[in-house]
Scaffold this active site. Structure first.
Site, mmCIF file in Angstrom:
data_model
loop_
_atom_site.group_PDB
_atom_site.id
_atom_site.type_symbol
_atom_site.label_atom_id
_atom_site.label_comp_id
_atom_site.label_asym_id
_atom_site.label_seq_id
_atom_site.Cartn_x
_atom_site.Cartn_y
_atom_site.Cartn_z
ATOM 1 N N ASP A 1 8.253 20.852 -18.249
ATOM 2 C CA ASP A 1 6.678 20.402 -18.323
ATOM 3 C C ASP A 1 6.204 20.947 -19.678
ATOM 4 O O ASP A 1 6.733 21.747 -20.097
ATOM 5 C CB ASP A 1 5.829 20.655 -17.297
ATOM 6 N N HIS B 1 9.055 25.306 -17.860
ATOM 7 C CA HIS B 1 7.944 24.534 -19.114
ATOM 8 C C HIS B 1 8.868 25.086 -20.474
ATOM 9 O O HIS B 1 9.184 26.323 -20.847
ATOM 10 C CB HIS B 1 6.685 25.374 -19.012
HETATM 11 ZN ZN LIG Z 1 1.843 20.837 -17.196
#
Ligand SMILES: [Zn+2]
Length: 254
Positions: free
Chosen positions: A74, A220
């Site tokens: 992400d 991430h």
């Molecule tokens: Zn996010």
């Protein structure tokens, strides 16, 4: 399992009963205050818990015994880490899904192209990813989703029907927007908390403890820890003969 509509019905019914009791001076008004307080706490927890499926159905894992796993990233694309992530994935012959922020795509369109050229899947992760995005109206959600979809299409020529809510927050307004745009809400079954923990060892340990066939791992690609963590995870998954697929592949198996 209780769903959002059922909850609202029961919540309203008991609310009316409490108001009647207060009017009849059988109980104090504080019972209503307490009731409303806990009612909203439960709503807050439901907003943060995608697997409850209260507002929208979220795909969080595939029920299977096959050794397949989807790693998702992400908040990218990120000029420092996304190229390193792509190199590692190539080295281990692994496919992944990148849930990208529109604002980041605008800054780094070449990185988005590189992701698709390598055969990975792209998902929509809103345009702004603002801290207050959870309070958006349906109209604002539509703007966020459609703007990012347009950027993905313009940059790669591809369309995505995958959406991951920023911070994992779902609401009735988001649910309604996703219904309009026809996106599948994708969550995760294995959260690394890599935006919270600073030690790659702690993050890898947490992820590896939760490895299961059909799982979806959340990482991430804007975190400094993502490279050592990814390398460790890929080594272990390879030694355990897992195949790393995209969330699209998992959805197709479903
Ligand atoms: Zn996010």
């Amino acid at each position: 399992m209780i769903n959002f509509k059922l909850y609202v019905s029961f919540f309203s019914l008991f609310c009316c009963l409490i108001i009647v009791f207060i009017t009849l001076e059988l109980i104090s008004i504080w019972w209503l205050v307490l009731y409303l307080f806990f009612g909203f706490i439960i709503l807050g927890i439901a907003s943060l818990t995608m697997r409850w499926d209260w507002f929208t159905k979220a795909f969080i894992h595939l029920k299977t015994t096959k050794k397949v796993i989807a790693i998702t990233f992400d908040d990218g694309p990120n000029p420092e880490f996304t190229p390193q992530v792509l190199a590692l994935l190539k080295q281990y012959n692994a496919k992944a899904t990148f849930f990208c922020i529109g604002r980041q795509i605008e800054k780094h369109p070449d990185l988005l192209k590189a992701i698709t050229i390598d055969g990975h899947a792209i998902g929509n992760h809103s345009y702004s990813h603002s801290k207050t995005i959870g309070f958006s109206t349906k109209k604002s959600w539509l703007k966020e989703i459609e703007r990012t979809d347009a950027l993905i299409k313009q940059t790669t020529g591809r369309q995505t029907k995958l959406f991951r809510p920023p911070f994992g927050v779902t609401t009735p307004h988001l649910a309604s927007a996703l219904k309009t745009t026809n996106h599948t809400c994708v969550g995760w079954s294995n959260r690394s908390f890599d935006t919270f923990f600073k030690s790659p060892k702690t993050i890898s340990k947490r992820v590896l403890k939760r490895i299961k066939p059909g799982g979806i791992i959340l990482l991430h690609d804007n975190q400094v820890t993502c490279i050592p963590v990814l390398e460790h995870i890929l080594q272990v998954l390879q030694s355990e003969h897992y195949t790393l697929v995209t969330t699209n592949d998992l959805l197709h198996e479903k």
